[in-house]
Design a protein around this motif. Structure first.
Motif, mmCIF file in Angstrom:
data_model
loop_
_atom_site.group_PDB
_atom_site.id
_atom_site.type_symbol
_atom_site.label_atom_id
_atom_site.label_comp_id
_atom_site.label_asym_id
_atom_site.label_seq_id
_atom_site.Cartn_x
_atom_site.Cartn_y
_atom_site.Cartn_z
ATOM 1 N N UNK A 126 -6.574 12.455 22.148
ATOM 2 C CA UNK A 126 -6.844 13.844 22.530
ATOM 3 C C UNK A 126 -6.140 14.186 23.839
ATOM 4 N N UNK A 127 -6.217 13.280 24.811
ATOM 5 C CA UNK A 127 -5.568 13.526 26.105
ATOM 6 C C UNK A 127 -4.066 13.706 25.941
ATOM 7 N N UNK A 178 -14.483 17.270 17.959
ATOM 8 C CA UNK A 178 -15.772 17.134 17.278
ATOM 9 C C UNK A 178 -15.992 15.688 16.828
ATOM 10 N N UNK A 179 -14.924 15.051 16.357
ATOM 11 C CA UNK A 179 -15.026 13.658 15.947
ATOM 12 C C UNK A 179 -15.340 12.755 17.135
ATOM 13 N N UNK A 180 -14.714 13.023 18.271
ATOM 14 C CA UNK A 180 -14.924 12.185 19.455
ATOM 15 C C UNK A 180 -16.383 12.223 19.900
ATOM 16 N N UNK A 181 -16.988 13.416 19.871
ATOM 17 C CA UNK A 181 -18.396 13.528 20.256
ATOM 18 C C UNK A 181 -19.292 12.794 19.268
ATOM 19 N N UNK A 206 -4.402 6.333 18.647
ATOM 20 C CA UNK A 206 -4.910 6.206 20.001
ATOM 21 C C UNK A 206 -4.446 4.929 20.668
ATOM 22 N N UNK A 207 -4.394 3.837 19.921
ATOM 23 C CA UNK A 207 -3.935 2.557 20.461
ATOM 24 C C UNK A 207 -2.449 2.614 20.805
ATOM 25 N N UNK A 208 -1.691 3.347 20.008
ATOM 26 C CA UNK A 208 -0.280 3.542 20.346
ATOM 27 C C UNK A 208 -0.144 4.277 21.681
ATOM 28 N N UNK A 209 -1.001 5.273 21.897
ATOM 29 C CA UNK A 209 -0.960 5.998 23.169
ATOM 30 C C UNK A 209 -1.290 5.060 24.319
ATOM 31 N N UNK A 210 -2.319 4.228 24.141
ATOM 32 C CA UNK A 210 -2.734 3.290 25.189
ATOM 33 C C UNK A 210 -1.625 2.289 25.507
ATOM 34 N N UNK A 211 -0.972 1.766 24.468
ATOM 35 C CA UNK A 211 -0.005 0.674 24.663
ATOM 36 C C UNK A 211 1.446 1.137 24.781
ATOM 37 N N UNK A 212 1.765 2.318 24.190
ATOM 38 C CA UNK A 212 3.151 2.778 24.177
ATOM 39 C C UNK A 212 3.341 4.129 24.863
ATOM 40 N N UNK A 213 2.224 4.783 25.207
ATOM 41 C CA UNK A 213 2.318 6.075 25.868
ATOM 42 C C UNK A 213 2.603 7.236 24.943
ATOM 43 N N UNK A 214 2.588 6.980 23.627
ATOM 44 C CA UNK A 214 2.969 8.005 22.650
ATOM 45 C C UNK A 214 2.382 7.609 21.295
ATOM 46 N N UNK A 217 0.832 -1.198 0.000
ATOM 47 C CA UNK A 217 0.000 0.000 0.000
ATOM 48 C C UNK A 217 0.871 1.253 0.000
ATOM 49 N N UNK A 218 0.408 2.295 -0.690
ATOM 50 C CA UNK A 218 1.135 3.542 -0.785
ATOM 51 C C UNK A 218 0.990 4.357 0.502
ATOM 52 N N UNK A 219 1.879 5.304 0.686
ATOM 53 C CA UNK A 219 1.880 6.183 1.860
ATOM 54 C C UNK A 219 1.254 7.531 1.509
ATOM 55 N N UNK A 220 0.393 8.023 2.401
ATOM 56 C CA UNK A 220 -0.208 9.343 2.220
ATOM 57 C C UNK A 220 -0.142 10.118 3.533
ATOM 58 N N UNK A 221 0.188 11.402 3.441
ATOM 59 C CA UNK A 221 0.348 12.264 4.605
ATOM 60 C C UNK A 221 -0.989 12.899 4.971
ATOM 61 N N UNK A 222 -1.245 12.993 6.290
ATOM 62 C CA UNK A 222 -2.490 13.627 6.708
ATOM 63 C C UNK A 222 -2.287 14.459 7.967
ATOM 64 N N UNK A 223 -3.268 15.330 8.200
ATOM 65 C CA UNK A 223 -3.247 16.239 9.347
ATOM 66 C C UNK A 223 -4.661 16.425 9.861
ATOM 67 N N UNK A 224 -4.821 16.394 11.188
ATOM 68 C CA UNK A 224 -6.117 16.625 11.824
ATOM 69 C C UNK A 224 -5.883 17.529 13.031
ATOM 70 N N UNK A 225 -6.666 18.598 13.149
ATOM 71 C CA UNK A 225 -6.479 19.528 14.263
ATOM 72 C C UNK A 225 -7.126 18.977 15.540
ATOM 73 N N UNK A 226 -6.686 19.501 16.670
ATOM 74 C CA UNK A 226 -7.246 19.088 17.954
ATOM 75 C C UNK A 226 -8.726 19.438 18.041
#
Length: 407
Positions: free
Chosen positions: A328-329, A263-266, A291-299, A249-258
């Motif tokens: 988000x946290x 809004x997505x979480x709600x 998010x799973x990386x944060x849960x399992x790796x802290x980052x 699979x190809x790589x694509x760059x993305x950005x999402x603001x806080x």
């Protein structure tokens, strides 16, 4: 290898007959006059796209990809007259998109080079006028990066590289249209909400929206949010092996603001997210991995590309709202206002959708990764959707008609 993936899938099972005359070569005169096929839990109906509000559940949050298509094709000639086309894929130096478009005088891009065998050595040149002054663009071949070629551009006009592309480049319409780009493509192969330059292909599901339609949707209680994923040429790469798990699979760059993440979480907690286009889908469904990386790796380790199969390793009981909350946290704790990273996510049967309950999408090529993505969402019903579209005169691919898929 992903743990939840259906490993008995063959890409030949995702083939269908697409007559050449069913490919839309040009856009309709009015964007929102295209037809809309609606698949809702197994039932198929149709309407005109401008009536999409009547098909959307109340409270829906539509998520758009606000990337802007760049004029990525530069046609150059050798002194002998040989035509060589340079197709800019992504910035190499500076590697950041924003800086790459703002730089003046010199930059390097990873490119596809057409008729490369004719380019033996030395630079290619284009001479042009700017404000009555003669100017020159030179292109130098400096090696490779994977399957791409590193091209150094040098110019003496008082242009940023973004302005240079606007002046000399051409819109890179899809190869399956079988024609060169024309003046109409400069505006119509671009969504009305495109803002951030970086794509070499349009997020075509959004081509059906007009400013008036978006305003009407908002007035009627439909929410909107934006993410940015820069669409790469890899979106057109065919799956060349019958075992799609062997497709790189190809790589694509993305950005999402806080703010967007909040809004997505709600919305995800209430099952209200409908993605506009497969690029929005890929962005949204990449977020739980962070998010799973944060849960399992802290980052979230945004410096690390989201792997092709990484999402499949997330335990099934982990829902999108919880994983988004963890992301988000982390951002708030580290005083970050956005997430920037890249994804190689491949969505195919066996994938667990955690973010969306619906998608707006056009009709895709046979045996494509995008058709796999649709199948992962509605299962074998994709056969019914495409059979109906073929039997009822729908137009296919980038400039074609659209579908709204609601689970």
């Amino acid at each position: 290898m992903p743990t939840a993936l259906e490993t008995n899938i063959r890409i030949s099972d995702f083939d269908y007959p697409l007559p050449d005359e069913r490919i839309a070569r040009f856009p309709l005169e009015e964007r929102d006059r295209s037809r809309l096929l609606v698949w809702r839990r197994g039932t198929i109906t149709e309407t005109v796209f401008r009536n999409i509000r009547s098909e959307l559940p109340d409270g829906t949050l539509l998520v758009f990809n606000n990337t802007k298509v760049i004029r990525a094709r530069i046609i150059m000639h050798k002194p002998s007259g040989a035509r060589i086309e340079i197709f800019c894929l992504e910035p190499h130096e500076p590697a950041d998109y924003e800086r790459a478009f703002a730089v003046r005088g010199e930059c390097r891009w990873q490119c596809i080079v057409g008729n490369l065998k004719k380019w033996k050595e030395g630079p290619l040149r284009i001479d042009f006028d700017h404000d009555g002054r003669p100017c020159r663009l030179e292109a130098w071949h400096e090696g490779t990066a994977g399957t791409a070629h590193i091209i150094r551009f040098v110019w003496d006009a008082d242009f940023t590289f973004g302005q240079l592309l606007e002046h000399l480049g051409r819109i890179p319409i899809p190869p399956y249209l079988g024609r060169d780009s024309e003046e109409i493509d400069n505006t119509r192969y671009q969504t009305v909400y495109s803002r951030f330059e970086g794509s070499v292909a349009a997020p075509t599901a959004g081509l059906h929206f007009t400013p008036e339609l978006i305003d009407a949707l908002r007035r009627d209680g439909i929410g909107t949010a934006e993410v940015t994923l820069h669409v790469g040429a890899g979106t057109f790469l065919p799956v060349k092996t019958d075992d799609p798990t062997r497709h790189a699979m190809h790589t694509e760059h993305f950005e999402v603001t806080l703010d967007t993440l909040h809004r997505l979480a709600a919305a995800v907690a209430e099952g209200r997210i409908v993605a506009v286009g497969t690029t929005s889908v890929r962005t949204l469904e990449s977020l739980p991995v962070l998010g799973w990386r944060v849960v399992t790796e802290g980052d979230p380790h945004t410096e690390r590309v989201i792997g092709q199969w990484e999402a499949y390793a997330i335990p099934a009981e982990q829902d999108g709202a919880r994983l988004l909350g963890a992301l988000i946290a982390y951002l708030e704790t580290h005083d970050m206002d956005r997430i920037r990273t890249a994804t190689q996510i491949m969505i195919m049967p066996g994938f667990t959708y955690r973010m969306i309950v619906g998608m707006v999408t056009n009709f895709h090529q046979p045996k494509s990764t995008l058709l796999l993505l649709v199948s992962a969402f509605i299962g074998e019903a994709w056969h019914d959707v495409y059979r109906y579209a073929l039997e009822n005169g729908f137009r296919f691919l980038s400039y074609g008609d659209s579908s709204l898929l609601l689970r």
